[in-house]
Design a protein around this motif. Structure first.
Motif, PDB file in Angstrom:
ATOM      1  N   ASP A   1      16.924  87.167 106.118  1.00  0.00           N
ATOM      2  CA  ASP A   1      17.700  88.373 105.835  1.00  0.00           C
ATOM      3  C   ASP A   1      17.173  89.136 104.632  1.00  0.00           C
ATOM      4  N   GLU A   2      16.632  88.426 103.698  1.00  0.00           N
ATOM      5  CA  GLU A   2      16.167  89.061 102.467  1.00  0.00           C
ATOM      6  C   GLU A   2      14.653  89.116 102.418  1.00  0.00           C
ATOM      7  N   PRO A   3      14.089  90.291 102.153  1.00  0.00           N
ATOM      8  CA  PRO A   3      12.631  90.376 102.033  1.00  0.00           C
ATOM      9  C   PRO A   3      12.076  89.405 100.995  1.00  0.00           C
ATOM     10  N   LEU A   4      12.871  89.064  99.981  1.00  0.00           N
ATOM     11  CA  LEU A   4      12.404  88.129  98.962  1.00  0.00           C
ATOM     12  C   LEU A   4      12.127  86.748  99.550  1.00  0.00           C
ATOM     13  N   LEU A   5      12.831  86.405 100.627  1.00  0.00           N
ATOM     14  CA  LEU A   5      12.586  85.122 101.267  1.00  0.00           C
ATOM     15  C   LEU A   5      11.207  85.104 101.919  1.00  0.00           C
ATOM     16  N   ARG A   6      10.658  86.280 102.142  1.00  0.00           N
ATOM     17  CA  ARG A   6       9.344  86.384 102.756  1.00  0.00           C
ATOM     18  C   ARG A   6       8.312  86.696 101.681  1.00  0.00           C
ATOM     19  N   ASN A   7       8.476  86.069 100.538  1.00  0.00           N
ATOM     20  CA  ASN A   7       7.611  86.236  99.380  1.00  0.00           C
ATOM     21  C   ASN A   7       6.163  85.899  99.750  1.00  0.00           C
ATOM     22  N   PRO A   8       5.230  86.801  99.476  1.00  0.00           N
ATOM     23  CA  PRO A   8       3.834  86.543  99.840  1.00  0.00           C
ATOM     24  C   PRO A   8       3.226  85.353  99.093  1.00  0.00           C
ATOM     25  N   GLU A   9       3.853  84.924  98.021  1.00  0.00           N
ATOM     26  CA  GLU A   9       3.337  83.771  97.288  1.00  0.00           C
ATOM     27  C   GLU A   9       3.707  82.456  97.965  1.00  0.00           C
ATOM     28  N   PHE A  10       4.653  82.495  98.895  1.00  0.00           N
ATOM     29  CA  PHE A  10       5.066  81.307  99.619  1.00  0.00           C
ATOM     30  C   PHE A  10       4.218  81.184 100.879  1.00  0.00           C
ATOM     31  N   SER A  11       3.683  80.011 101.128  1.00  0.00           N
ATOM     32  CA  SER A  11       2.873  79.795 102.320  1.00  0.00           C
ATOM     33  C   SER A  11       3.642  78.960 103.334  1.00  0.00           C
ATOM     34  N   LEU A  12       3.684  79.440 104.555  1.00  0.00           N
ATOM     35  CA  LEU A  12       4.319  78.695 105.632  1.00  0.00           C
ATOM     36  C   LEU A  12       3.452  77.532 106.092  1.00  0.00           C
ATOM     37  N   GLY A  13       2.165  77.643 105.906  1.00  0.00           N
ATOM     38  CA  GLY A  13       1.208  76.715 106.493  1.00  0.00           C
ATOM     39  C   GLY A  13       0.531  77.422 107.649  1.00  0.00           C
ATOM     40  N   ARG A  14      -0.693  77.052 107.916  1.00  0.00           N
ATOM     41  CA  ARG A  14      -1.512  77.783 108.894  1.00  0.00           C
ATOM     42  C   ARG A  14      -0.863  77.877 110.279  1.00  0.00           C
ATOM     43  N   LYS A  15      -0.430  76.753 110.833  1.00  0.00           N
ATOM     44  CA  LYS A  15       0.138  76.782 112.188  1.00  0.00           C
ATOM     45  C   LYS A  15       1.462  77.522 112.229  1.00  0.00           C
ATOM     46  N   ALA A  16       2.302  77.331 111.232  1.00  0.00           N
ATOM     47  CA  ALA A  16       3.572  78.054 111.194  1.00  0.00           C
ATOM     48  C   ALA A  16       3.323  79.558 111.073  1.00  0.00           C
ATOM     49  N   GLU A  17       2.311  79.957 110.294  1.00  0.00           N
ATOM     50  CA  GLU A  17       1.978  81.383 110.186  1.00  0.00           C
ATOM     51  C   GLU A  17       1.518  81.943 111.532  1.00  0.00           C
ATOM     52  N   GLU A  18       0.738  81.159 112.270  1.00  0.00           N
ATOM     53  CA  GLU A  18       0.286  81.609 113.588  1.00  0.00           C
ATOM     54  C   GLU A  18       1.466  81.754 114.547  1.00  0.00           C
ATOM     55  N   VAL A  19       2.388  80.804 114.514  1.00  0.00           N
ATOM     56  CA  VAL A  19       3.589  80.899 115.349  1.00  0.00           C
ATOM     57  C   VAL A  19       4.404  82.116 114.935  1.00  0.00           C
ATOM     58  N   PHE A  20       4.557  82.326 113.628  1.00  0.00           N
ATOM     59  CA  PHE A  20       5.279  83.488 113.129  1.00  0.00           C
ATOM     60  C   PHE A  20       4.671  84.776 113.679  1.00  0.00           C
ATOM     61  N   GLU A  21       3.346  84.888 113.635  1.00  0.00           N
ATOM     62  CA  GLU A  21       2.677  86.109 114.111  1.00  0.00           C
ATOM     63  C   GLU A  21       2.994  86.363 115.584  1.00  0.00           C
ATOM     64  N   ILE A  22       2.978  85.314 116.392  1.00  0.00           N
ATOM     65  CA  ILE A  22       3.303  85.467 117.818  1.00  0.00           C
ATOM     66  C   ILE A  22       4.754  85.909 117.976  1.00  0.00           C
ATOM     67  N   LEU A  23       5.654  85.241 117.294  1.00  0.00           N
ATOM     68  CA  LEU A  23       7.074  85.598 117.402  1.00  0.00           C
ATOM     69  C   LEU A  23       7.337  87.003 116.897  1.00  0.00           C
ATOM     70  N   ASP A  24       6.694  87.377 115.810  1.00  0.00           N
ATOM     71  CA  ASP A  24       6.878  88.712 115.244  1.00  0.00           C
ATOM     72  C   ASP A  24       6.411  89.785 116.230  1.00  0.00           C
ATOM     73  N   ASP A  25       5.327  89.505 116.948  1.00  0.00           N
ATOM     74  CA  ASP A  25       4.813  90.453 117.947  1.00  0.00           C
ATOM     75  C   ASP A  25       5.663  90.498 119.210  1.00  0.00           C
ATOM     76  N   GLU A  26       6.213  89.361 119.585  1.00  0.00           N
ATOM     77  CA  GLU A  26       6.824  89.233 120.906  1.00  0.00           C
ATOM     78  C   GLU A  26       8.341  89.338 120.962  1.00  0.00           C
ATOM     79  N   LEU A  27       9.028  89.134 119.862  1.00  0.00           N
ATOM     80  CA  LEU A  27      10.489  89.170 119.909  1.00  0.00           C
ATOM     81  C   LEU A  27      10.993  90.539 119.474  1.00  0.00           C
TER      82      LEU A  27
END
Length: 87
Positions: A51-77
């Motif tokens: 809900d908060e853009p701060l939760l998506r802080n660029p200094e926080f790393s999801l991890g490579r695979k989670a970032e790839e899943v995020f990219e797919i979900l962000d494009d597709e949902l």
């Protein structure tokens, strides 16, 4: 299956659907190609729904695979805009 601790098993199609809801089979296939863990999928989906853009802080790393899943979900949902809020 809802667990509160980290789940390092590879995610199955049914577990992905359980986490993100009903999605197209092609989206599931793309996610499965990454071979994410259940925890990777959970983190990616939580990041998408933040809900908060701060939760998506660029200094926080999801991890490579989670970032790839995020990219797919962000494009597709279509339910979420780029800020992570329902569109």
């Amino acid at each position: 299956m809802h667990t509160t601790k980290s789940d390092s098993r590879l995610a199955s199609a049914s577990e992905i659907r359980e986490i993100v809801g009903p999605v197209d089979g092609e989206v599931i296939a793309r996610i499965l190609e990454i071979e994410p863990t259940v925890e990777d999928v959970r983190r990616a989906y939580q990041w998408l729904r933040a809900d908060e853009p701060l939760l998506r802080n660029p200094e926080f790393s999801l991890g490579r695979k989670a970032e790839e899943v995020f990219e797919i979900l962000d494009d597709e949902l279509p339910d979420f805009d780029s800020s992570g809020r329902p569109g």
